[in-house]
Design an enzyme around this catalytic site. Structure first.
Site, PDB file in Angstrom:
ATOM      1  N   ARG A  74      -0.199  -4.596 -11.487  1.00  0.00           N
ATOM      2  CA  ARG A  74       1.223  -4.351 -11.143  1.00  0.00           C
ATOM      3  C   ARG A  74       2.168  -4.168 -12.326  1.00  0.00           C
ATOM      4  O   ARG A  74       3.357  -3.980 -12.111  1.00  0.00           O
ATOM      5  CB  ARG A  74       1.772  -5.474 -10.252  1.00  0.00           C
ATOM      6  CG  ARG A  74       0.961  -5.773  -9.007  1.00  0.00           C
ATOM      7  CD  ARG A  74       0.818  -4.584  -8.097  1.00  0.00           C
ATOM      8  NE  ARG A  74       0.231  -4.948  -6.809  1.00  0.00           N
ATOM      9  CZ  ARG A  74      -0.365  -4.094  -5.998  1.00  0.00           C
ATOM     10  NH1 ARG A  74      -0.487  -2.815  -6.347  1.00  0.00           N
ATOM     11  NH2 ARG A  74      -0.861  -4.482  -4.849  1.00  0.00           N
ATOM     12  N   HIS A 189     -10.677   7.180  -4.294  1.00  0.00           N
ATOM     13  CA  HIS A 189     -10.062   6.438  -3.181  1.00  0.00           C
ATOM     14  C   HIS A 189     -10.173   7.374  -1.978  1.00  0.00           C
ATOM     15  O   HIS A 189      -9.394   8.309  -1.836  1.00  0.00           O
ATOM     16  CB  HIS A 189      -8.603   6.103  -3.535  1.00  0.00           C
ATOM     17  CG  HIS A 189      -7.800   5.581  -2.379  1.00  0.00           C
ATOM     18  ND1 HIS A 189      -7.366   4.284  -2.295  1.00  0.00           N
ATOM     19  CD2 HIS A 189      -7.350   6.190  -1.255  1.00  0.00           C
ATOM     20  CE1 HIS A 189      -6.671   4.118  -1.167  1.00  0.00           C
ATOM     21  NE2 HIS A 189      -6.650   5.264  -0.521  1.00  0.00           N
ATOM     22  N   HIS A 242     -14.123   0.805  -2.973  1.00  0.00           N
ATOM     23  CA  HIS A 242     -13.961  -0.020  -1.760  1.00  0.00           C
ATOM     24  C   HIS A 242     -14.560   0.596  -0.484  1.00  0.00           C
ATOM     25  O   HIS A 242     -13.840   0.892   0.485  1.00  0.00           O
ATOM     26  CB  HIS A 242     -12.505  -0.396  -1.541  1.00  0.00           C
ATOM     27  CG  HIS A 242     -11.468   0.661  -1.837  1.00  0.00           C
ATOM     28  ND1 HIS A 242     -11.442   1.875  -1.204  1.00  0.00           N
ATOM     29  CD2 HIS A 242     -10.430   0.680  -2.706  1.00  0.00           C
ATOM     30  CE1 HIS A 242     -10.424   2.583  -1.654  1.00  0.00           C
ATOM     31  NE2 HIS A 242      -9.797   1.884  -2.582  1.00  0.00           N
ATOM     32  N   ASP A 315     -10.758  -5.276  -5.647  1.00  0.00           N
ATOM     33  CA  ASP A 315      -9.536  -4.567  -5.208  1.00  0.00           C
ATOM     34  C   ASP A 315      -8.365  -5.558  -5.150  1.00  0.00           C
ATOM     35  O   ASP A 315      -7.517  -5.480  -4.254  1.00  0.00           O
ATOM     36  CB  ASP A 315      -9.750  -3.853  -3.870  1.00  0.00           C
ATOM     37  CG  ASP A 315      -8.677  -2.790  -3.587  1.00  0.00           C
ATOM     38  OD1 ASP A 315      -7.815  -2.582  -4.459  1.00  0.00           O
ATOM     39  OD2 ASP A 315      -8.704  -2.200  -2.501  1.00  0.00           O
ATOM     40  N   HIS A 319       0.699  -9.121  -3.633  1.00  0.00           N
ATOM     41  CA  HIS A 319       2.008  -8.812  -3.044  1.00  0.00           C
ATOM     42  C   HIS A 319       2.790 -10.102  -2.884  1.00  0.00           C
ATOM     43  O   HIS A 319       2.216 -11.161  -2.620  1.00  0.00           O
ATOM     44  CB  HIS A 319       1.848  -8.145  -1.665  1.00  0.00           C
ATOM     45  CG  HIS A 319       1.249  -6.781  -1.727  1.00  0.00           C
ATOM     46  ND1 HIS A 319       1.892  -5.701  -2.285  1.00  0.00           N
ATOM     47  CD2 HIS A 319       0.034  -6.317  -1.319  1.00  0.00           C
ATOM     48  CE1 HIS A 319       1.116  -4.631  -2.204  1.00  0.00           C
ATOM     49  NE2 HIS A 319      -0.024  -4.978  -1.628  1.00  0.00           N
TER      50      HIS A 319
HETATM   51 ZN   LIG Z   1      -8.022   2.412  -3.308  1.00  0.00          ZN
END
Ligand SMILES: [Zn+2]
Length: 433
Positions: A74, A189, A242, A315, A319
Site C-alpha cells: 500500500r 491477474h 491467485h 495476496d 484494508h
Molecule cells: Zn490480483
C-alpha cells in the site's frame, strides 16, 4: 554477532535433509555440517567465543527463507492500510525473508522512480527483503506499456497490472514479447471484468441465499486460458496469480503437459475456506477472486499435490476496518495473510496432502525460481533462513498482528505449527518469545 544454529532438522528441498549445524558469519552462511552431538565446539569455528551466539534448534525445522511472491504493502499512497515498514515486519513475523510487492499502489509502480522509492523504504525498514513487481501499463490503465527495461534496471523482478486484468489481448501479447526480451516473468491477474459485472462473491447457492450477485468460475478461467494461449504464442513466461477455480487448475495442468511456459500460485484461503465463510466472516471473507465451492477447494489442493500449482502466496491485502465495515457489496476486496500463511500451509501437511518438503518448495524454492531471486541453504549464500516450530499451538489474535490492518477470516482460529525464527542477511529479525 556470528550465529551457530545447532541441531535443527535442516531441509533444503533441492539438496539437504538431516540434523545439521549452520554457521553464519556476517551476512553469509559459512558452513553447513552434520550436527555435532556433544556440547563441544563446532569444528573450524573461527569466531571468537564472545562474538558467537549459539542457538539450540533441536526439534525445530530449518529451511531456506520463505518467499511470499504476492503481497500489497500500500505504500506509496494508502499508508493508512499498511506501510512498507509494517508490511515488512508482518512478513518476518510470518517467517518470510522475501516478498514481492504488487504494483497497484498510488501512484502505481510504473516507473523506475517508484521502484527505487519502494526499495529505499524497504532498506530503511530493514526487515524482509522486498522485491518490487513493476506495472505492465501506465497507471494500470491497460492502454500503454511501461518501460520494462528501466523497471528491471531499478530492481523490479516481475511485471503485472495486478488488481486489474490486462483486458486487451493485443496489449498482453505485446507485453509478453517485451517481457521475454528483458527476461522478466509476467504475472497474470486473470479476470474477465465484463463477466464479473456487479458480482461480489462466488456465483452459487451461498450467493443466492445471501442475495449477493455472483461471479462465475469462468470469469477467471477464460482469462487463464487466454494468457496460456499468449504464453504459447510468444514463448514468454506467464505466471497465473491467485488461482481459485477447478477450471483454471485443469487449464494450467493441460498447458504444462505440453510444455507451455506457465506457472501458478494459489493462496491459503483458497485451500482452507469455501464461499460458506462469507456467512460467518462477512467482508473479511471478501476477496478477488472470491472464495469458491468445496469442489474448487478440492481441485486447488489436487493442483498443489500434483505440481500444477507451483507456489503458495498470500495476496496479503490490508484494508482499514472502516473500509471493510460496510455493506458486503461496497467493501473492498482482499484479506491479510502474512502472519497466518505458514501455519495454514502446515495444516495441509498435517492433513496428509503435502509433505513438509513439498510445502517448503512451494513457499521458498519455487517462488525464487519463478522470480529469479536468490534462495537456498548453501555455503557462501546470503543467510536468509526460516526456522519452523511444528509443535507450537497458536490462537490467531488479529489485534496482535504486526500488519496495520486486521482483515482476516482466521481470527480466533487455533493453528498448529508456525515460524520460530526469521533470519535475513545473518540478522535475527524475528524470534518467537
Ligand atoms: Zn490480483
Amino acid at each position: 554477532m556470528d550465529l551457530l544454529l545447532k541441531g535443527g532438522h535442516v531441509i533444503d528441498p533441492d539438496h539437504l535433509d538431516g540434523q545439521m549445524d549452520i554457521l553464519i558469519q556476517k551476512d553469509r552462511i559459512q558452513s553447513i555440517k552434520p550436527s555435532v552431538q556433544d556440547s563441544g565446539r563446532f569444528p573450524d569455528v573461527s569466531s571468537a567465543p564472545d562474538r558467537l551466539k549459539i542457538i539450540d534448534l533441536t526439534g525445530k525445522v530449518v529451511t531456506p527463507g520463505l518467499i511470499d511472491m504476492h503481497v500489497h504493502f500500500r505504500e506509496p499512497g494508502q499508508e493508512h492500510k499498511e506501510t512498507i515498514r509494517t508490511g515488512s515486519t508482518a512478513a518476518v513475523y510470518g517467517g518470510f525473508t522475501g516478498v514481492c510487492t504488487m504494483p497497484n499502489t498510488d501512484p502505481a509502480n510504473d516507473s523506475s522512480s517508484i521502484t527505487t522509492y519502494i526499495l529505499e523504504k524497504a532498506q530503511e525498514a530493514g526487515m524482509t527483503k522486498v522485491y518490487p513487481c513493476g506495472a505492465i501499463s501506465h497507471a494500470l490503465n491497460g492502454i500503454r506499456t511501461t518501460r520494462f527495461d528501466e523497471l528491471k534496471k531499478a530492481g523490479a523482478v516481475a511485471l503485472s497490472d495486478d488488481g486489474m486484468p490486462v483486458t486487451s489481448s493485443r496489449l498482453m501479447r505485446k507485453a509478453l514479447e517485451i517481457a521475454k526480451n528483458v527476461d522478466l516473468p509476467v504475472i497474470s491477474h486473470a479476470e474477465d471484468l465484463a463477466l464479473v459485472g456487479k458480482g461480489a462473491m462466488n456465483e452459487g447457492r451461498v450467493a443466492e441465499d445471501l442475495k449477493i450477485p455472483g461471479i462465475p468460475n469462468a470469469a477467471e478461467s477464460i482469462m487463464v486460458q487466454r494468457d496460456i494461449a499468449l504464453a504459447d504464442l510468444t514463448g514468454a513466461r506467464v505466471h497465473i496469480a491467485h488461482v481459485s477455480t477447478r477450471e483454471s487448475v485443469m487449464a494450467i495442468r493441460a498447458a504444462k503437459k505440453i510444455g507451455i511456459p506457465v506457472t501458478a500460485e494459489t493462496a491459503p484461503h483458497y485451500f482452507t475456506l469455501t464461499h460458506e465463510a462469507v456467512k460467518t466472516c462477512g467482508t473479511n471473507a471478501k476477496m478477488n477472486p472470491p472464495l469458491r465451492s468445496a469442489q474448487d477447494r478440492t481441485a486447488i489442493i489436487e493442483g498443489l499435490v500434483d505440481g500444477t500449482i507451483d507456489a503458495i502466496a498470500t495476496d496479503h491485502a490490508p484494508h482499514h476496518p472502516d473500509e471493510k465495515n460496510v455493506a458486503f457489496e461496497k467493501a473492498p476486496n482482499g484479506i491479510i495473510g502474512l502472519e497466518t500463511s505458514l501455519s495454514l500451509g502446515l495444516a495441509l501437511v498435517a492433513q496428509g496432502h503435502l509433505t513438509l518438503v513439498d510445502l517448503i518448495r512451494k513457499m521458498s524454492v519455487n517462488p525464487s525460481k519463478i522470480l529469479n531471486i536468490p534462495c537456498g541453504l548453501n555455503e557462501n549464500a546470503s543467510a536468509d533462513i526460516t526456522v519452523i516450530d511444528l509443535d507450537v499451538q497458536n490462537r490467531v489474535h488479529a489485534e496482535s498482528f504486526q500488519s496495520k490492518s486486521r482483515n482476516t477470516p482466521f481470527n480466533n482460529w487455533t493453528l498448529k505449527g508456525g515460524p520460530f525464527l526469521t533470519i535475513v542477511d545473518g540478522r535475527i529479525v524475528h524470534q518467537t518469545s
